[in-house]
Design an enzyme around this catalytic site. Structure first.
Site, PDB file in Angstrom:
ATOM      1  N   GLU A   1       0.870  -1.193   0.000  1.00 10.09           N
ATOM      2  CA  GLU A   1       0.000   0.000   0.000  1.00 10.09           C
ATOM      3  C   GLU A   1       0.897   1.231   0.000  1.00 10.09           C
ATOM      4  O   GLU A   1       1.771   1.385   0.863  1.00 10.09           O
ATOM      5  CB  GLU A   1      -0.931   0.042   1.217  1.00 10.09           C
ATOM      6  CG  GLU A   1      -1.893   1.228   1.108  1.00 10.09           C
ATOM      7  CD  GLU A   1      -2.782   1.480   2.335  1.00 10.09           C
ATOM      8  OE1 GLU A   1      -3.665   2.338   2.234  1.00 10.09           O
ATOM      9  OE2 GLU A   1      -2.574   0.839   3.372  1.00 10.09           O
TER      10      GLU A   1
ATOM     11  N   GLU B   1       4.787   4.972   3.553  1.00 11.76           N
ATOM     12  CA  GLU B   1       4.263   6.275   3.982  1.00 11.76           C
ATOM     13  C   GLU B   1       5.426   7.257   4.027  1.00 11.76           C
ATOM     14  O   GLU B   1       6.478   6.960   4.567  1.00 11.76           O
ATOM     15  CB  GLU B   1       3.584   6.139   5.350  1.00 11.76           C
ATOM     16  CG  GLU B   1       3.227   7.435   6.034  1.00 11.76           C
ATOM     17  CD  GLU B   1       2.387   8.381   5.201  1.00 11.76           C
ATOM     18  OE1 GLU B   1       1.370   7.979   4.637  1.00 11.76           O
ATOM     19  OE2 GLU B   1       2.790   9.563   5.085  1.00 11.76           O
TER      20      GLU B   1
ATOM     21  N   ASP C   1       9.458   8.291  -0.043  1.00 15.36           N
ATOM     22  CA  ASP C   1       8.610   8.773  -1.124  1.00 15.36           C
ATOM     23  C   ASP C   1       8.486   7.706  -2.218  1.00 15.36           C
ATOM     24  O   ASP C   1       9.498   7.129  -2.635  1.00 15.36           O
ATOM     25  CB  ASP C   1       9.236  10.048  -1.710  1.00 15.36           C
ATOM     26  CG  ASP C   1       8.250  10.803  -2.576  1.00 15.36           C
ATOM     27  OD1 ASP C   1       7.661  10.183  -3.487  1.00 15.36           O
ATOM     28  OD2 ASP C   1       8.059  11.996  -2.332  1.00 15.36           O
TER      29      ASP C   1
ATOM     30  N   ASP D   1      -3.440  11.706  -2.013  1.00 14.01           N
ATOM     31  CA  ASP D   1      -3.578  13.169  -2.012  1.00 14.01           C
ATOM     32  C   ASP D   1      -3.974  13.648  -3.412  1.00 14.01           C
ATOM     33  O   ASP D   1      -3.361  13.236  -4.401  1.00 14.01           O
ATOM     34  CB  ASP D   1      -2.255  13.814  -1.597  1.00 14.01           C
ATOM     35  CG  ASP D   1      -1.870  13.453  -0.160  1.00 14.01           C
ATOM     36  OD1 ASP D   1      -2.783  13.152   0.639  1.00 14.01           O
ATOM     37  OD2 ASP D   1      -0.669  13.467   0.163  1.00 14.01           O
TER      38      ASP D   1
ATOM     39  N   LYS E   1      -4.132  21.310  -8.174  1.00 18.14           N
ATOM     40  CA  LYS E   1      -3.634  22.238  -9.199  1.00 18.14           C
ATOM     41  C   LYS E   1      -3.043  21.462 -10.381  1.00 18.14           C
ATOM     42  O   LYS E   1      -2.274  20.515 -10.179  1.00 18.14           O
ATOM     43  CB  LYS E   1      -2.550  23.141  -8.603  1.00 18.14           C
ATOM     44  CG  LYS E   1      -3.094  24.102  -7.576  1.00 18.14           C
ATOM     45  CD  LYS E   1      -2.036  25.073  -7.097  1.00 18.14           C
ATOM     46  CE  LYS E   1      -2.676  26.014  -6.086  1.00 18.14           C
ATOM     47  NZ  LYS E   1      -1.823  26.335  -4.963  1.00 18.14           N
TER      48      LYS E   1
ATOM     49  N   ASP F   1     -12.615   9.195  -2.685  1.00 20.09           N
ATOM     50  CA  ASP F   1     -13.934   9.836  -2.753  1.00 20.09           C
ATOM     51  C   ASP F   1     -13.855  11.077  -3.646  1.00 20.09           C
ATOM     52  O   ASP F   1     -14.854  11.773  -3.818  1.00 20.09           O
ATOM     53  CB  ASP F   1     -14.429  10.256  -1.358  1.00 20.09           C
ATOM     54  CG  ASP F   1     -13.611  11.403  -0.804  1.00 20.09           C
ATOM     55  OD1 ASP F   1     -12.374  11.380  -0.971  1.00 20.09           O
ATOM     56  OD2 ASP F   1     -14.211  12.345  -0.236  1.00 20.09           O
TER      57      ASP F   1
ATOM     58  N   THR G   1     -10.533   1.950   4.838  1.00 18.39           N
ATOM     59  CA  THR G   1      -9.376   2.706   5.312  1.00 18.39           C
ATOM     60  C   THR G   1      -9.889   3.789   6.281  1.00 18.39           C
ATOM     61  O   THR G   1     -11.104   4.029   6.368  1.00 18.39           O
ATOM     62  CB  THR G   1      -8.631   3.387   4.139  1.00 18.39           C
ATOM     63  OG1 THR G   1      -9.347   4.551   3.749  1.00 18.39           O
ATOM     64  CG2 THR G   1      -8.471   2.453   2.947  1.00 18.39           C
ATOM     65  N   GLU G   2      -8.942   4.463   6.947  1.00 20.94           N
ATOM     66  CA  GLU G   2      -9.363   5.544   7.850  1.00 20.94           C
ATOM     67  C   GLU G   2     -10.147   6.611   7.084  1.00 20.94           C
ATOM     68  O   GLU G   2     -11.199   7.076   7.517  1.00 20.94           O
ATOM     69  CB  GLU G   2      -8.136   6.200   8.512  1.00 20.94           C
ATOM     70  CG  GLU G   2      -7.648   5.491   9.757  1.00 20.94           C
ATOM     71  CD  GLU G   2      -6.299   4.834   9.564  1.00 20.94           C
ATOM     72  OE1 GLU G   2      -5.863   4.664   8.398  1.00 20.94           O
ATOM     73  OE2 GLU G   2      -5.675   4.464  10.576  1.00 20.94           O
TER      74      GLU G   2
ATOM     75  N   GLU H   1     -11.683   6.296   4.221  1.00 24.04           N
ATOM     76  CA  GLU H   1     -12.932   5.744   3.689  1.00 24.04           C
ATOM     77  C   GLU H   1     -14.029   5.800   4.759  1.00 24.04           C
ATOM     78  O   GLU H   1     -15.171   6.162   4.464  1.00 24.04           O
ATOM     79  CB  GLU H   1     -12.680   4.296   3.239  1.00 24.04           C
ATOM     80  CG  GLU H   1     -13.852   3.639   2.531  1.00 24.04           C
ATOM     81  CD  GLU H   1     -13.453   2.308   1.921  1.00 24.04           C
ATOM     82  OE1 GLU H   1     -12.253   1.963   1.945  1.00 24.04           O
ATOM     83  OE2 GLU H   1     -14.352   1.610   1.405  1.00 24.04           O
TER      84      GLU H   1
HETATM   85  C1  LIG Z   1      -4.988  11.230   2.374  1.00 24.46           C
HETATM   86  S1  LIG Z   1      -3.904  10.155   3.174  1.00 24.46           S
HETATM   87  C2  LIG Z   1      -4.733   8.580   3.064  1.00 24.46           C
HETATM   88  C3  LIG Z   1      -4.273   7.606   4.099  1.00 24.46           C
HETATM   89  C4  LIG Z   1      -4.837   6.177   3.983  1.00 24.46           C
HETATM   90  N1  LIG Z   1      -4.410   5.541   2.761  1.00 24.46           N
HETATM   91  C5  LIG Z   1      -6.326   6.148   4.098  1.00 24.46           C
HETATM   92  O1  LIG Z   1      -6.990   5.884   3.087  1.00 24.46           O
HETATM   93  O2  LIG Z   1      -6.853   6.364   5.201  1.00 24.46           O
HETATM   94  C6  LIG Z   1      -2.626   9.975   1.927  1.00 24.46           C
HETATM   95  C7  LIG Z   1      -1.298   9.533   2.524  1.00 24.46           C
HETATM   96  O3  LIG Z   1      -0.395   9.296   1.465  1.00 24.46           O
HETATM   97  C8  LIG Z   1       0.899   9.761   1.841  1.00 24.46           C
HETATM   98  N2  LIG Z   1       1.640  10.053   0.601  1.00 24.46           N
HETATM   99  C9  LIG Z   1       1.328  11.007  -0.304  1.00 24.46           C
HETATM  100  N3  LIG Z   1       2.215  11.018  -1.306  1.00 24.46           N
HETATM  101  C10 LIG Z   1       3.120  10.038  -1.024  1.00 24.46           C
HETATM  102  C11 LIG Z   1       4.279   9.582  -1.680  1.00 24.46           C
HETATM  103  N4  LIG Z   1       4.695  10.143  -2.823  1.00 24.46           N
HETATM  104  N5  LIG Z   1       4.970   8.557  -1.132  1.00 24.46           N
HETATM  105  C12 LIG Z   1       4.557   7.995   0.033  1.00 24.46           C
HETATM  106  N6  LIG Z   1       3.455   8.404   0.713  1.00 24.46           N
HETATM  107  C13 LIG Z   1       2.744   9.409   0.189  1.00 24.46           C
HETATM  108  C14 LIG Z   1       0.603  11.010   2.666  1.00 24.46           C
HETATM  109  O4  LIG Z   1       1.666  11.361   3.513  1.00 24.46           O
HETATM  110  C15 LIG Z   1      -0.649  10.582   3.418  1.00 24.46           C
HETATM  111  O5  LIG Z   1      -0.359  10.019   4.679  1.00 24.46           O
END
Ligand SMILES: C[S@@+](CC[C@H](N)C(=O)[O-])C[C@H]1O[C@@H](n2cnc3c(N)ncnc32)[C@H](O)[C@@H]1O
Length: 215
Positions: free
Chosen positions: A44, A69, A98, A120, A124, A156, A195-196, A198
């Site tokens: 994931e 993460e 990353d 995320d 933009k 969503d 997921t959290e 969701e």
């Molecule tokens: C909006 S949260 C969703 C968390 C979880 N997947 C959920 O559905 O509850 C998105 C997560 O992706 C991580 N993230 C975003 N871009 C990333 C990247 N390029 N590499 C690793 N993690 C990333 C962010 O730090 C964030 O914790």
């Protein structure tokens, strides 16, 4: 998800037995990080606090799971939950980095399935490349997925979902299934783990979109 910077989070991640550092030695050796190196690895990316991947690992002991993460302050929450488990999950490890680095540390075939949950949106246009379903990231995943590997994506955010469908259409990826209302689609809902995000967004009445794609 960006939690406030938590003092000590970097050190906790560095010293955690549940975390795998992205170092050159892991290239070609990722399987040996798990007690059962013959099991397939599902990953994931952007796992947040880890609710989804921890539940998957609990339900499927014969699959190895990697949660990625970017922020240590977020991953720390998952490490705390791992410490509190009554039954440990030897088939689950985490990477704090990353996703754009994945092709540098993984080989083609290392990963059998990728989950992207509530990534995320980067609304933009000039940030489109940063979306985890952009063609640039799809190309990264192609470098590490098995030939029959799949990606499952939930969100969503309808704009991000439409963008993701367009990226699939514009590249060599094949759309296996999609829905704009997962929670009312009985076949795609089968075995669904919330997921959290969701839980949060569906409780507000937002429909959840899902797609599955492969090369
Ligand atoms: C909006 S949260 C969703 C968390 C979880 N997947 C959920 O559905 O509850 C998105 C997560 O992706 C991580 N993230 C975003 N871009 C990333 C990247 N390029 N590499 C690793 N993690 C990333 C962010 O730090 C964030 O914790």
């Amino acid at each position: 998800m960006r939690l406030r910077n938590i003092p000590g989070a970097d050190e906790a991640v560095e010293n955690s037995p549940f975390c795998i550092p992205l170092v050159p030695e892991i290239k070609g050796n990722i399987r040996t990080q798990f007690p059962n190196p013959d099991a397939p690895i599902h990953m994931e990316i952007g796992m947040g606090k880890g609710q989804f991947i921890m539940e998957l690992a609990k339900r499927n002991p014969n699959i190895n799971y990697l949660g990625m993460e970017r922020y240590s302050s977020v991953l720390l929450r998952a490490l705390q939950k791992m410490d509190q488990l009554e039954s440990p999950l030897p088939n689950l490890k985490f990477i704090c980095d990353d996703a754009k680095l994945l092709p540098d540390f993984f080989q083609k075939g290392d990963i059998a399935k990728i989950y992207l949950n509530f990534s995320d949106p980067w609304p933009k246009d000039r940030h489109a490349k940063r979306r985890l379903t952009s063609r640039q990231f799809l190309d990264c995943y192609d470098h590490i997925l098995a030939d029959d590997g799949t990606i499952e994506f939930k969100t969503d955010n309808v704009d991000l979902f439409r963008f993701s469908l367009e990226e699939i259409e514009a590249t060599k990826w094949i759309l296996a299934a999609s829905t704009f209302d997962l929670h009312h689609d009985s076949s795609m809902m089968e075995g669904n783990i919330m997921t959290e995000y969701e839980e949060k967004f569906s409780s507000l009445g937002n429909p959840i979109c899902k797609l599955i794609t492969y090369r």
